[in-house]
Motif scaffolding. Sequence first.
Motif, PDB file in Angstrom:
ATOM      1  N   HIS A 494     117.659 -30.781   5.900  1.00  0.00           N
ATOM      2  CA  HIS A 494     116.982 -30.871   4.890  1.00  0.00           C
ATOM      3  C   HIS A 494     116.654 -29.490   4.373  1.00  0.00           C
ATOM      4  O   HIS A 494     115.531 -29.231   4.880  1.00  0.00           O
ATOM      5  N   THR A 537     112.684 -39.443   4.637  1.00  0.00           N
ATOM      6  CA  THR A 537     113.639 -39.908   3.737  1.00  0.00           C
ATOM      7  C   THR A 537     113.668 -41.579   3.730  1.00  0.00           C
ATOM      8  O   THR A 537     113.150 -42.264   4.577  1.00  0.00           O
ATOM      9  N   THR A 538     114.262 -42.076   2.634  1.00  0.00           N
ATOM     10  CA  THR A 538     114.635 -43.278   2.516  1.00  0.00           C
ATOM     11  C   THR A 538     116.276 -43.748   2.444  1.00  0.00           C
ATOM     12  O   THR A 538     116.808 -42.869   1.923  1.00  0.00           O
ATOM     13  N   GLU A 539     116.633 -44.887   2.926  1.00  0.00           N
ATOM     14  CA  GLU A 539     118.033 -44.973   2.813  1.00  0.00           C
ATOM     15  C   GLU A 539     117.952 -46.760   2.254  1.00  0.00           C
ATOM     16  O   GLU A 539     117.272 -47.556   2.858  1.00  0.00           O
ATOM     17  N   THR A 540     118.739 -46.741   1.145  1.00  0.00           N
ATOM     18  CA  THR A 540     119.048 -48.103   0.572  1.00  0.00           C
ATOM     19  C   THR A 540     119.567 -49.326   1.310  1.00  0.00           C
ATOM     20  O   THR A 540     120.572 -48.823   1.972  1.00  0.00           O
ATOM     21  N   ASN A 570     106.789 -44.055  -5.199  1.00  0.00           N
ATOM     22  CA  ASN A 570     107.717 -43.258  -5.782  1.00  0.00           C
ATOM     23  C   ASN A 570     108.956 -42.967  -4.832  1.00  0.00           C
ATOM     24  O   ASN A 570     108.960 -42.399  -3.621  1.00  0.00           O
ATOM     25  N   LEU A 571     110.055 -43.765  -4.928  1.00  0.00           N
ATOM     26  CA  LEU A 571     111.274 -43.636  -4.341  1.00  0.00           C
ATOM     27  C   LEU A 571     111.890 -42.314  -3.908  1.00  0.00           C
ATOM     28  O   LEU A 571     112.556 -42.059  -2.960  1.00  0.00           O
ATOM     29  N   ASP A 572     111.538 -41.378  -4.950  1.00  0.00           N
ATOM     30  CA  ASP A 572     112.261 -40.065  -4.715  1.00  0.00           C
ATOM     31  C   ASP A 572     111.058 -39.476  -3.887  1.00  0.00           C
ATOM     32  O   ASP A 572     111.704 -38.240  -3.613  1.00  0.00           O
ATOM     33  N   GLU A 573     109.910 -39.965  -3.537  1.00  0.00           N
ATOM     34  CA  GLU A 573     109.017 -39.160  -2.961  1.00  0.00           C
ATOM     35  C   GLU A 573     108.308 -40.039  -1.816  1.00  0.00           C
ATOM     36  O   GLU A 573     107.227 -40.735  -1.988  1.00  0.00           O
ATOM     37  N   ASP A 624     108.881 -49.468  -7.382  1.00  0.00           N
ATOM     38  CA  ASP A 624     108.738 -47.967  -7.891  1.00  0.00           C
ATOM     39  C   ASP A 624     107.918 -47.498  -8.927  1.00  0.00           C
ATOM     40  O   ASP A 624     108.009 -48.186 -10.210  1.00  0.00           O
ATOM     41  N   LYS A 626     107.657 -45.137 -10.787  1.00  0.00           N
ATOM     42  CA  LYS A 626     108.014 -44.420 -11.852  1.00  0.00           C
ATOM     43  C   LYS A 626     108.473 -45.223 -12.873  1.00  0.00           C
ATOM     44  O   LYS A 626     108.447 -44.787 -14.103  1.00  0.00           O
TER      45      LYS A 626
END
Length: 629
Positions: A494, A537-540, A570-573, A624, A626
């Motif tokens: 990253h 991080t996240t993985e779906t 927040n999935l992006d965070e 989420d 957002k």
Amino acid sequence: MAMNEFGCDKVKLAPGALKKRFQLNTSYVMRLTSENLLRNFYLEAGLWSYSGQGGTTTASSANMDIPENWHWGWESPTCELRGHITGHWLSAAAKIFAQTNDQLVKAKADFIVAELAKCQVENGGEWLAAFPESYMYRIAKGKWVWAPHYTIHKLLMGLYDMYELLGNQQALDMMSNIASWFYKWTGQFSQEEMDDLLDLETGGMLEVWSQLYGVTGHEQHRELIYRYDRRRFFDALLRGEDVLTNKHANTQIPEILGAARAWEVTGDRRWRDVVEAFWKCAVTDRGYGATGAADDGELWIPPGKLSDRLGVGQEHCCNYNMMRLANVLLRWTGDAEYADYWERRFINGVLAHQNGEDGMVSYFLGIGAGSQKKWGTPTKDFWCCHGTLMQANSAYQEEIFMRYEEGIAVCQWIPSILEFEHDKQKVKIQLSQDAQFGLYPLNEWSVSGMEAITRVDIPPIPTSRPNRFVYRLTISCDNKLEFGLKLRLPWWLHGTPTMKINGVPIEGKFTPSSFIEIKRTWKENTVIDVEFPKTLTTETLPGQPGTVAFLDGPIVLAGLVAEERQLSGNLDEPESILLPDHERQHSWWNPGYYRTKNQPEGIRFIPLYEVMDQRYSVYFPIVDKKLFI
């Protein structure tokens, strides 16, 4: 070949937690007695019988005749799969000796081979198994027997490793004698009858015939390769069909490993095409979960449908054999994606399947809500995964370093030492790898860590857990030598890594899931410092958008909760959902420790490989925030 392995005797694990796991496994391997490993073979050969009165035996101590001391479970004298663990044991012992030069391990392994040779003589000189030849004739008549081919494959594999790694000629001779039996037996069947036989679980018979042919070059051994060509399966793969979904994964992976070895020893391109078609079907098109697995309960999951199959979890045998296949494809192609896959399954598979306290195995590894590891016992289970456990934990070093035409590739970031002599220049080379901070050591004491908490005349300890893994490579040559050095830039990278040679920054293109190559003249004590930035991080979950697993770099995290829990953030965070927990302990940092943030109920997260008896979940549905802003 784009890359080749160094021999087991060239690579050693450096002191630390992984070496302790290796030693834990070695201790267990050596605690299994020769008497118990041989008992079913003695029984079949007429060299031992149980009287129940203290017994009589011509091949073991009287202690062998006490039932509570026997091996049970799948090694029970009444189990049709009996004998498989002895083959696994021989493979593990051979790998252990190659790395340690432990003469006790060698003596015990050589003794077992010699005793098996006695059994083979008593059986007529060719047949050798812990069960009768009649099992093979039964399956030829269409009658069910539990995987006799699979069981014999494990024995043949162990014998081959004893020859290859320990130079035991008797083991190779025994393999050739067994091959003679199978050459005669298979010679009576038509192609269709042979295809019917191969639709049963044949394990890696194709692989061991290929290994044997690679050594002997005998035409009979080549013929056995082609007789064990599972055409119905392989041809369907070549046509691009999905012949994996809902099929038994560990039936098929060993067959593909056989096709891989068949290509290497015959040069017949069809075998390689089969392997590449399988990888496309099993991995590329199917997808996989955070641990790298696309199987559950031993069966292949339909492409993109992992969310529908969160049951008992991945099987250890499948995990180990897919790692072996990734190793093959890395050698063939030199593509870092296969080393990345190996790393994902090593960290979140091999390490997670093994009990770090007593070395036992969890047959399955769940990732669904409320999963729990079920640990095996030292002598009462002997599942198939029990055998692969011994092998997997005796072979950490196999993919750390690889040869390529211009030099050395660092494929895995595992503390270790490589020592070898350059074939042409006869220059002795040592390459050592140390983790200043990384996945390794896993919560481990170190001198540098102790100095950091006692001395005040050195740089201060960071106030927070580092967001990067830090490694040091030291290269020493006893004479100047020019060669290339490839360093794998991992998939979880990253940001831009930092690399320095003797303090001078390295310039280059740093792309995750690739190699960066350094070509120069090396000499004594060249130091390369490497820092790989990472992040949470996240993985779906495949098939279920909005449900994710959390990873700290390459480490899959397990939330210690017994049922499904919905989280918000927040999935992006992902740092809006989790925050660091238990960052530091005494003289080391704890990677992979987190806890929930701003949730109705708190949940602690730890690395999946550190879970013991707790209930846990890997995937969590996320609301989420957002969407509501």
